[in-house]
Design a protein around this motif. Sequence first.
Motif, mmCIF file in Angstrom:
data_model
loop_
_atom_site.group_PDB
_atom_site.id
_atom_site.type_symbol
_atom_site.label_atom_id
_atom_site.label_comp_id
_atom_site.label_asym_id
_atom_site.label_seq_id
_atom_site.Cartn_x
_atom_site.Cartn_y
_atom_site.Cartn_z
ATOM 1 N N GLY A 127 -23.669 33.830 25.649
ATOM 2 C CA GLY A 127 -22.630 34.548 26.386
ATOM 3 C C GLY A 127 -22.490 34.063 27.819
ATOM 4 O O GLY A 127 -21.377 33.910 28.338
ATOM 5 N N ALA A 128 -23.626 33.783 28.466
ATOM 6 C CA ALA A 128 -23.596 33.306 29.850
ATOM 7 C C ALA A 128 -22.973 31.921 29.934
ATOM 8 O O ALA A 128 -22.217 31.627 30.868
ATOM 9 C CB ALA A 128 -25.010 33.293 30.423
ATOM 10 N N PHE A 129 -23.285 31.062 28.970
ATOM 11 C CA PHE A 129 -22.705 29.716 28.980
ATOM 12 C C PHE A 129 -21.191 29.774 28.747
ATOM 13 O O PHE A 129 -20.419 29.072 29.413
ATOM 14 C CB PHE A 129 -23.371 28.838 27.917
ATOM 15 C CG PHE A 129 -22.878 27.421 27.929
ATOM 16 C CD1 PHE A 129 -23.231 26.560 28.962
ATOM 17 C CD2 PHE A 129 -22.062 26.947 26.921
ATOM 18 C CE1 PHE A 129 -22.773 25.247 28.981
ATOM 19 C CE2 PHE A 129 -21.600 25.640 26.929
ATOM 20 C CZ PHE A 129 -21.952 24.786 27.960
ATOM 21 N N CYS A 130 -20.753 30.611 27.816
ATOM 22 C CA CYS A 130 -19.309 30.779 27.579
ATOM 23 C C CYS A 130 -18.622 31.318 28.826
ATOM 24 O O CYS A 130 -17.514 30.890 29.175
ATOM 25 C CB CYS A 130 -19.076 31.717 26.396
ATOM 26 S SG CYS A 130 -19.481 31.005 24.794
ATOM 27 N N LEU A 131 -19.265 32.258 29.506
ATOM 28 C CA LEU A 131 -18.701 32.815 30.738
ATOM 29 C C LEU A 131 -18.550 31.731 31.790
ATOM 30 O O LEU A 131 -17.521 31.648 32.479
ATOM 31 C CB LEU A 131 -19.599 33.942 31.254
ATOM 32 C CG LEU A 131 -19.226 34.562 32.601
ATOM 33 C CD1 LEU A 131 -17.838 35.208 32.540
ATOM 34 C CD2 LEU A 131 -20.276 35.594 33.025
ATOM 35 N N LEU A 132 -19.557 30.892 31.939
ATOM 36 C CA LEU A 132 -19.499 29.811 32.918
ATOM 37 C C LEU A 132 -18.374 28.832 32.585
ATOM 38 O O LEU A 132 -17.625 28.392 33.469
ATOM 39 C CB LEU A 132 -20.841 29.084 32.966
ATOM 40 C CG LEU A 132 -21.009 27.992 34.018
ATOM 41 C CD1 LEU A 132 -20.834 28.560 35.422
ATOM 42 C CD2 LEU A 132 -22.374 27.344 33.891
ATOM 43 N N CYS A 133 -18.227 28.488 31.303
ATOM 44 C CA CYS A 133 -17.134 27.599 30.891
ATOM 45 C C CYS A 133 -15.775 28.225 31.184
ATOM 46 O O CYS A 133 -14.855 27.559 31.697
ATOM 47 C CB CYS A 133 -17.251 27.275 29.404
ATOM 48 S SG CYS A 133 -18.676 26.238 28.974
ATOM 49 N N ASP A 134 -15.628 29.520 30.865
ATOM 50 C CA ASP A 134 -14.359 30.212 31.114
ATOM 51 C C ASP A 134 -14.072 30.313 32.608
ATOM 52 O O ASP A 134 -12.905 30.257 33.033
ATOM 53 C CB ASP A 134 -14.381 31.604 30.490
ATOM 54 C CG ASP A 134 -14.296 31.569 28.973
ATOM 55 O OD1 ASP A 134 -13.850 30.536 28.431
ATOM 56 O OD2 ASP A 134 -14.692 32.551 28.326
ATOM 57 N N TYR A 135 -15.114 30.475 33.406
ATOM 58 C CA TYR A 135 -14.977 30.535 34.863
ATOM 59 C C TYR A 135 -14.368 29.243 35.398
ATOM 60 O O TYR A 135 -13.439 29.266 36.208
ATOM 61 C CB TYR A 135 -16.355 30.785 35.475
ATOM 62 C CG TYR A 135 -16.422 30.798 36.977
ATOM 63 C CD1 TYR A 135 -15.974 31.894 37.710
ATOM 64 C CD2 TYR A 135 -16.974 29.728 37.678
ATOM 65 C CE1 TYR A 135 -16.059 31.923 39.089
ATOM 66 C CE2 TYR A 135 -17.069 29.742 39.059
ATOM 67 C CZ TYR A 135 -16.617 30.837 39.762
ATOM 68 O OH TYR A 135 -16.706 30.854 41.132
ATOM 69 N N TYR A 136 -14.842 28.098 34.912
ATOM 70 C CA TYR A 136 -14.315 26.824 35.392
ATOM 71 C C TYR A 136 -12.963 26.496 34.776
ATOM 72 O O TYR A 136 -12.126 25.844 35.410
ATOM 73 C CB TYR A 136 -15.336 25.709 35.157
ATOM 74 C CG TYR A 136 -16.352 25.693 36.265
ATOM 75 C CD1 TYR A 136 -16.054 25.111 37.497
ATOM 76 C CD2 TYR A 136 -17.571 26.330 36.127
ATOM 77 C CE1 TYR A 136 -16.964 25.144 38.543
ATOM 78 C CE2 TYR A 136 -18.485 26.369 37.158
ATOM 79 C CZ TYR A 136 -18.170 25.770 38.371
ATOM 80 O OH TYR A 136 -19.065 25.828 39.411
ATOM 81 N N ARG A 137 -12.716 26.968 33.573
ATOM 82 C CA ARG A 137 -11.371 26.807 33.015
ATOM 83 C C ARG A 137 -10.354 27.592 33.838
ATOM 84 O O ARG A 137 -9.228 27.133 34.062
ATOM 85 C CB ARG A 137 -11.344 27.276 31.555
ATOM 86 C CG ARG A 137 -12.095 26.366 30.601
ATOM 87 C CD ARG A 137 -11.826 26.741 29.151
ATOM 88 N NE ARG A 137 -12.723 26.031 28.245
ATOM 89 C CZ ARG A 137 -13.788 26.556 27.671
ATOM 90 N NH1 ARG A 137 -14.091 27.838 27.880
ATOM 91 N NH2 ARG A 137 -14.556 25.848 26.867
ATOM 92 N N LEU A 138 -10.755 28.780 34.274
ATOM 93 C CA LEU A 138 -9.875 29.586 35.117
ATOM 94 C C LEU A 138 -9.585 28.869 36.433
ATOM 95 O O LEU A 138 -8.442 28.863 36.903
ATOM 96 C CB LEU A 138 -10.518 30.948 35.391
ATOM 97 C CG LEU A 138 -9.716 31.914 36.269
ATOM 98 C CD1 LEU A 138 -8.444 32.354 35.546
ATOM 99 C CD2 LEU A 138 -10.552 33.138 36.648
ATOM 100 N N HIS A 139 -10.600 28.263 37.034
ATOM 101 C CA HIS A 139 -10.409 27.497 38.263
ATOM 102 C C HIS A 139 -9.390 26.374 38.058
ATOM 103 O O HIS A 139 -8.518 26.155 38.910
ATOM 104 C CB HIS A 139 -11.736 26.902 38.731
ATOM 105 C CG HIS A 139 -12.501 27.782 39.659
ATOM 106 N ND1 HIS A 139 -12.420 27.668 41.031
ATOM 107 C CD2 HIS A 139 -13.356 28.802 39.427
ATOM 108 C CE1 HIS A 139 -13.212 28.565 41.592
ATOM 109 N NE2 HIS A 139 -13.787 29.274 40.642
ATOM 110 N N ARG A 140 -9.520 25.667 36.941
ATOM 111 C CA ARG A 140 -8.628 24.521 36.695
ATOM 112 C C ARG A 140 -7.211 24.956 36.357
ATOM 113 O O ARG A 140 -6.240 24.337 36.801
ATOM 114 C CB ARG A 140 -9.192 23.657 35.560
ATOM 115 C CG ARG A 140 -10.452 22.890 35.932
ATOM 116 C CD ARG A 140 -10.739 21.790 34.918
ATOM 117 N NE ARG A 140 -11.022 22.335 33.595
ATOM 118 C CZ ARG A 140 -12.249 22.595 33.148
ATOM 119 N NH1 ARG A 140 -13.300 22.364 33.915
ATOM 120 N NH2 ARG A 140 -12.434 23.081 31.930
#
Length: 202
Positions: free
Chosen positions: A36-49
């Motif tokens: 869950g934490a890894f998915c959150l981190l990926c989604d966080y950077y997708r949101l940035h991009r």
Amino acid sequence: MVTFLPRFSAESSLKTPLDDCFLLRFLRARRFDYDGAFCLLCDYYRLHRSNPELFPPVANLKPLFEANLLSTVTGGRSNLDESVFLLRLGRWDPRKFSFDDILAAAIKVMEWLTAEDDVAQINGIVSVIDMTGFGWSQLRKFGPGLAKKCIFIMEKCLPIRIKTIFIINESTLADIGFAIIKVRELCVFFLLNDLTKPLFPT
């Protein structure tokens, strides 16, 4: 952390700091569920991009902060030791600020709250929305799509835990607005109309 770090080798496009303090925010936001934490981190950077307008330099948000639309309760926590975030939605002037401006400022404040505060990371945040002064000008600019976007970002894309949302001083018009956008289906809300009563009794 040793168990968590190898997951980054498989995601070559993920350019992220690997210091413990940064990664710990994501682990705590997902209660040390590594997937869950890894998915959150990926989604966080997708949101940035995909939404760079939500992450402007803090200087760009200065006029909005000066309008006193949102703030934290300095030195104050709930009776469960949660940090408190206050949004005065009725002070929003859509002629000056878009809803994305409000969302960008909220993201900035909440990230600042949790960046170096272990207690906020562990116990989460209580959000208080003050509807005093909310009228047609705000309602016309705030529909179902924006409400769902806001809640999705806060719940799925940021390393924070919003425990509860309190709505205070809700007018009839605001009630109509929430009914139209059906926001109560998306989150747990408590309605309080008397600020003289303590939000967080001890």
